[in-house]
Design a protein around this motif. Structure first.
Motif, PDB file in Angstrom:
ATOM      1  N   THR A 183       1.345  -8.953   3.835  1.00  0.00           N
ATOM      2  CA  THR A 183       0.012  -8.623   2.976  1.00  0.00           C
ATOM      3  C   THR A 183      -0.932  -9.184   4.027  1.00  0.00           C
ATOM      4  O   THR A 183      -0.971 -10.469   4.788  1.00  0.00           O
ATOM      5  N   VAL A 184      -1.987  -8.556   4.100  1.00  0.00           N
ATOM      6  CA  VAL A 184      -3.260  -8.886   5.123  1.00  0.00           C
ATOM      7  C   VAL A 184      -4.142  -9.447   4.144  1.00  0.00           C
ATOM      8  O   VAL A 184      -4.713  -8.926   3.272  1.00  0.00           O
ATOM      9  N   ASN A 185      -4.547 -10.589   4.589  1.00  0.00           N
ATOM     10  CA  ASN A 185      -5.748 -11.582   3.655  1.00  0.00           C
ATOM     11  C   ASN A 185      -6.814 -11.510   4.593  1.00  0.00           C
ATOM     12  O   ASN A 185      -6.822 -11.726   5.820  1.00  0.00           O
ATOM     13  N   VAL A 186      -8.129 -11.201   4.067  1.00  0.00           N
ATOM     14  CA  VAL A 186      -9.224 -11.025   4.915  1.00  0.00           C
ATOM     15  C   VAL A 186      -9.903 -12.394   4.700  1.00  0.00           C
ATOM     16  O   VAL A 186     -10.272 -12.832   3.624  1.00  0.00           O
ATOM     17  N   ILE A 187     -10.651 -12.895   5.568  1.00  0.00           N
ATOM     18  CA  ILE A 187     -11.365 -14.347   5.585  1.00  0.00           C
ATOM     19  C   ILE A 187     -12.612 -13.793   6.212  1.00  0.00           C
ATOM     20  O   ILE A 187     -12.713 -13.593   7.118  1.00  0.00           O
ATOM     21  N   ALA A 189     -15.196 -11.395  -2.326  1.00  0.00           N
ATOM     22  CA  ALA A 189     -15.734 -10.841  -3.661  1.00  0.00           C
ATOM     23  C   ALA A 189     -16.869  -9.939  -3.180  1.00  0.00           C
ATOM     24  O   ALA A 189     -17.629 -10.262  -2.323  1.00  0.00           O
ATOM     25  N   GLY A 190     -16.904  -8.841  -3.717  1.00  0.00           N
ATOM     26  CA  GLY A 190     -17.869  -7.732  -3.562  1.00  0.00           C
ATOM     27  C   GLY A 190     -17.733  -6.608  -2.393  1.00  0.00           C
ATOM     28  O   GLY A 190     -18.316  -6.160  -1.959  1.00  0.00           O
ATOM     29  N   PHE A 191     -16.454  -6.866  -1.827  1.00  0.00           N
ATOM     30  CA  PHE A 191     -15.828  -6.106  -0.926  1.00  0.00           C
ATOM     31  C   PHE A 191     -14.398  -5.540  -1.096  1.00  0.00           C
ATOM     32  O   PHE A 191     -13.856  -6.192  -2.103  1.00  0.00           O
ATOM     33  N   SER A 192     -14.042  -4.231  -0.751  1.00  0.00           N
ATOM     34  CA  SER A 192     -12.730  -3.770  -0.654  1.00  0.00           C
ATOM     35  C   SER A 192     -12.303  -3.494   0.764  1.00  0.00           C
ATOM     36  O   SER A 192     -13.196  -3.382   1.469  1.00  0.00           O
ATOM     37  N   ALA A 193     -11.019  -3.513   0.907  1.00  0.00           N
ATOM     38  CA  ALA A 193     -10.295  -3.184   2.275  1.00  0.00           C
ATOM     39  C   ALA A 193      -9.400  -2.274   2.026  1.00  0.00           C
ATOM     40  O   ALA A 193      -8.360  -2.092   1.176  1.00  0.00           O
ATOM     41  N   THR A 194      -9.043  -1.340   3.359  1.00  0.00           N
ATOM     42  CA  THR A 194      -8.155  -0.701   3.240  1.00  0.00           C
ATOM     43  C   THR A 194      -7.518  -0.568   4.990  1.00  0.00           C
ATOM     44  O   THR A 194      -8.353  -1.031   5.649  1.00  0.00           O
ATOM     45  N   ILE A 195      -6.397  -0.180   4.751  1.00  0.00           N
ATOM     46  CA  ILE A 195      -5.591  -0.085   6.271  1.00  0.00           C
ATOM     47  C   ILE A 195      -5.664   1.234   6.732  1.00  0.00           C
ATOM     48  O   ILE A 195      -5.148   2.104   6.020  1.00  0.00           O
ATOM     49  N   ASP A 196      -6.055   1.397   8.068  1.00  0.00           N
ATOM     50  CA  ASP A 196      -6.084   2.543   8.640  1.00  0.00           C
ATOM     51  C   ASP A 196      -5.069   2.654   9.487  1.00  0.00           C
ATOM     52  O   ASP A 196      -5.116   1.901  10.815  1.00  0.00           O
ATOM     53  N   LEU A 197      -4.026   3.347   9.661  1.00  0.00           N
ATOM     54  CA  LEU A 197      -3.056   3.458  10.659  1.00  0.00           C
ATOM     55  C   LEU A 197      -2.939   4.923  11.470  1.00  0.00           C
ATOM     56  O   LEU A 197      -2.048   5.523  12.185  1.00  0.00           O
ATOM     57  N   SER A 198      -4.254   5.708  11.314  1.00  0.00           N
ATOM     58  CA  SER A 198      -4.294   7.108  11.785  1.00  0.00           C
ATOM     59  C   SER A 198      -4.422   7.126  13.359  1.00  0.00           C
ATOM     60  O   SER A 198      -4.322   7.950  13.974  1.00  0.00           O
ATOM     61  N   VAL A 199      -4.946   6.101  14.082  1.00  0.00           N
ATOM     62  CA  VAL A 199      -5.010   6.052  15.582  1.00  0.00           C
ATOM     63  C   VAL A 199      -3.933   5.450  16.134  1.00  0.00           C
ATOM     64  O   VAL A 199      -3.596   4.311  15.778  1.00  0.00           O
ATOM     65  N   ALA A 200      -3.436   6.192  17.170  1.00  0.00           N
ATOM     66  CA  ALA A 200      -1.954   5.640  17.839  1.00  0.00           C
ATOM     67  C   ALA A 200      -2.337   4.272  18.536  1.00  0.00           C
ATOM     68  O   ALA A 200      -3.553   4.263  19.106  1.00  0.00           O
ATOM     69  N   LEU A 210      -0.601 -11.782   7.176  1.00  0.00           N
ATOM     70  CA  LEU A 210      -1.429 -11.753   8.220  1.00  0.00           C
ATOM     71  C   LEU A 210      -2.948 -12.042   7.854  1.00  0.00           C
ATOM     72  O   LEU A 210      -3.415 -11.409   7.105  1.00  0.00           O
ATOM     73  N   GLN A 211      -3.375 -13.406   8.268  1.00  0.00           N
ATOM     74  CA  GLN A 211      -4.635 -13.753   7.971  1.00  0.00           C
ATOM     75  C   GLN A 211      -5.770 -13.430   9.071  1.00  0.00           C
ATOM     76  O   GLN A 211      -5.425 -13.406  10.426  1.00  0.00           O
ATOM     77  N   VAL A 212      -6.831 -12.431   8.778  1.00  0.00           N
ATOM     78  CA  VAL A 212      -7.570 -11.716   9.591  1.00  0.00           C
ATOM     79  C   VAL A 212      -8.850 -12.234   9.312  1.00  0.00           C
ATOM     80  O   VAL A 212      -9.518 -12.115   8.145  1.00  0.00           O
ATOM     81  N   GLU A 213      -9.633 -12.983  10.353  1.00  0.00           N
ATOM     82  CA  GLU A 213     -11.021 -13.504  10.025  1.00  0.00           C
ATOM     83  C   GLU A 213     -11.845 -12.520  10.664  1.00  0.00           C
ATOM     84  O   GLU A 213     -11.739 -12.143  11.714  1.00  0.00           O
ATOM     85  N   SER A 252       6.363   0.577  12.723  1.00  0.00           N
ATOM     86  CA  SER A 252       6.972   1.013  11.468  1.00  0.00           C
ATOM     87  C   SER A 252       6.530   0.035  10.294  1.00  0.00           C
ATOM     88  O   SER A 252       6.006  -1.247  10.687  1.00  0.00           O
ATOM     89  N   GLY A 253       6.852   0.278   9.189  1.00  0.00           N
ATOM     90  CA  GLY A 253       6.271  -0.604   7.981  1.00  0.00           C
ATOM     91  C   GLY A 253       5.214  -0.338   7.434  1.00  0.00           C
ATOM     92  O   GLY A 253       4.413   0.705   7.888  1.00  0.00           O
ATOM     93  N   THR A 254       5.088  -0.952   6.417  1.00  0.00           N
ATOM     94  CA  THR A 254       3.705  -0.568   5.441  1.00  0.00           C
ATOM     95  C   THR A 254       3.124  -1.917   5.054  1.00  0.00           C
ATOM     96  O   THR A 254       3.303  -2.505   3.966  1.00  0.00           O
ATOM     97  N   PRO A 255       2.086  -2.374   5.828  1.00  0.00           N
ATOM     98  CA  PRO A 255       1.257  -3.469   5.255  1.00  0.00           C
ATOM     99  C   PRO A 255       0.397  -3.079   3.947  1.00  0.00           C
ATOM    100  O   PRO A 255       0.124  -2.168   3.669  1.00  0.00           O
ATOM    101  N   SER A 256       0.179  -4.402   3.244  1.00  0.00           N
ATOM    102  CA  SER A 256      -0.651  -4.277   1.914  1.00  0.00           C
ATOM    103  C   SER A 256      -1.912  -5.129   2.077  1.00  0.00           C
ATOM    104  O   SER A 256      -1.758  -6.010   3.099  1.00  0.00           O
ATOM    105  N   ILE A 257      -2.755  -5.023   1.118  1.00  0.00           N
ATOM    106  CA  ILE A 257      -3.888  -5.576   1.218  1.00  0.00           C
ATOM    107  C   ILE A 257      -3.856  -6.861   0.117  1.00  0.00           C
ATOM    108  O   ILE A 257      -3.177  -6.453  -1.028  1.00  0.00           O
ATOM    109  N   GLY A 258      -4.081  -8.006   0.510  1.00  0.00           N
ATOM    110  CA  GLY A 258      -4.116  -9.057  -0.401  1.00  0.00           C
ATOM    111  C   GLY A 258      -5.414  -9.600  -0.659  1.00  0.00           C
ATOM    112  O   GLY A 258      -6.327  -8.762  -1.392  1.00  0.00           O
ATOM    113  N   PHE A 259      -5.730 -10.701  -0.234  1.00  0.00           N
ATOM    114  CA  PHE A 259      -7.203 -11.302  -0.432  1.00  0.00           C
ATOM    115  C   PHE A 259      -8.396 -10.553   0.357  1.00  0.00           C
ATOM    116  O   PHE A 259      -8.240 -10.423   1.638  1.00  0.00           O
ATOM    117  N   VAL A 260      -9.430 -10.325  -0.349  1.00  0.00           N
ATOM    118  CA  VAL A 260     -10.620  -9.830   0.187  1.00  0.00           C
ATOM    119  C   VAL A 260     -11.683 -10.523  -0.591  1.00  0.00           C
ATOM    120  O   VAL A 260     -11.793 -10.668  -1.426  1.00  0.00           O
TER     121      VAL A 260
END
Length: 181
Positions: free
Chosen positions: A96-100, A130-141, A74-77, A120-128
């Motif tokens: 794998t979620v890649n951040v652009i 430089a200088g940043f980190s990313a996490t996936i939040d599934l806490s909101v329905a 999933l490529q997310v700009e 359902s499922g468990t996405p993961s973080i790929g490219f982010v």
């Protein structure tokens, strides 16, 4: 009929109806489904395939089930706002979620998927970037959010003594984090 994307990119940039017809859409390895329109058939993204909502930062609507298998992407700009994938059916999310980075990219919480049914499922973080980190939040329905944080240490200007107080100012760093001086 349906549509199979085996290489290259298909942009669903329609304003009305479905850009791909009413049949299923299969995105195979090397293929990408993107754009700012609407897809009415169930979409399956195989390992090596990708979804890239928008054409630049934008929104792609899927009016049926979306299955993103392990190894898909999933490529997310993200700029001052983020790409959004809207799914009306069941969501199986293992990409794998890649951040652009787009213009205005900065730390924040960004909704990247909204869905009307079960997830359902468990996405993961790929490219982010430089200088940043990313996490996936599934806490909101009904929402999948991406939390972008700076990994750069803060910078401080010269300290100022004001009576018995030591005043520091500066910028950068992760908001709300504690730093030792």
């Amino acid at each position: 009929g349906g549509l199979t994307i085996t290489g290259g990119t298909v942009l669903a940039n329609n304003r009305f109806g479905s850009a791909t017809g009413s049949g299923p859409v299969n995105v195979s390895s090397g293929g990408t489904l993107g754009g700012t329109g609407q897809v009415e058939g169930a979409v399956t993204v195989q390992s090596g395939g990708a979804i890239a909502p928008g054409n630049g930062v934008g929104s792609l609507n899927i009016d049926d089930r979306l299955t993103m298998n392990t190894g898909s992407e999933l490529q997310v700009e993200i700029g001052s706002s983020a790409d959004l994938l809207s799914v009306s059916g069941v969501l199986v999310l293992n990409p794998t979620v890649n951040v652009i980075a787009a213009d205005g990219f900065a730390p924040g919480v960004f909704e990247i998927i909204d869905h009307d049914s079960s997830r359902s499922g468990t996405p993961s973080i790929g490219f982010v970037p430089a200088g940043f980190s990313a996490t996936i939040d599934l806490s909101v329905a009904g929402k999948v959010r991406l939390v972008i944080e700076s990994t750069e240490p803060p910078s401080f200007d010269a300290p100022v003594i004001d009576g018995s107080n030591l005043l520091l100012s500066g910028g950068g760093g992760r908001p709300g984090a504690s730093f030792s001086i």
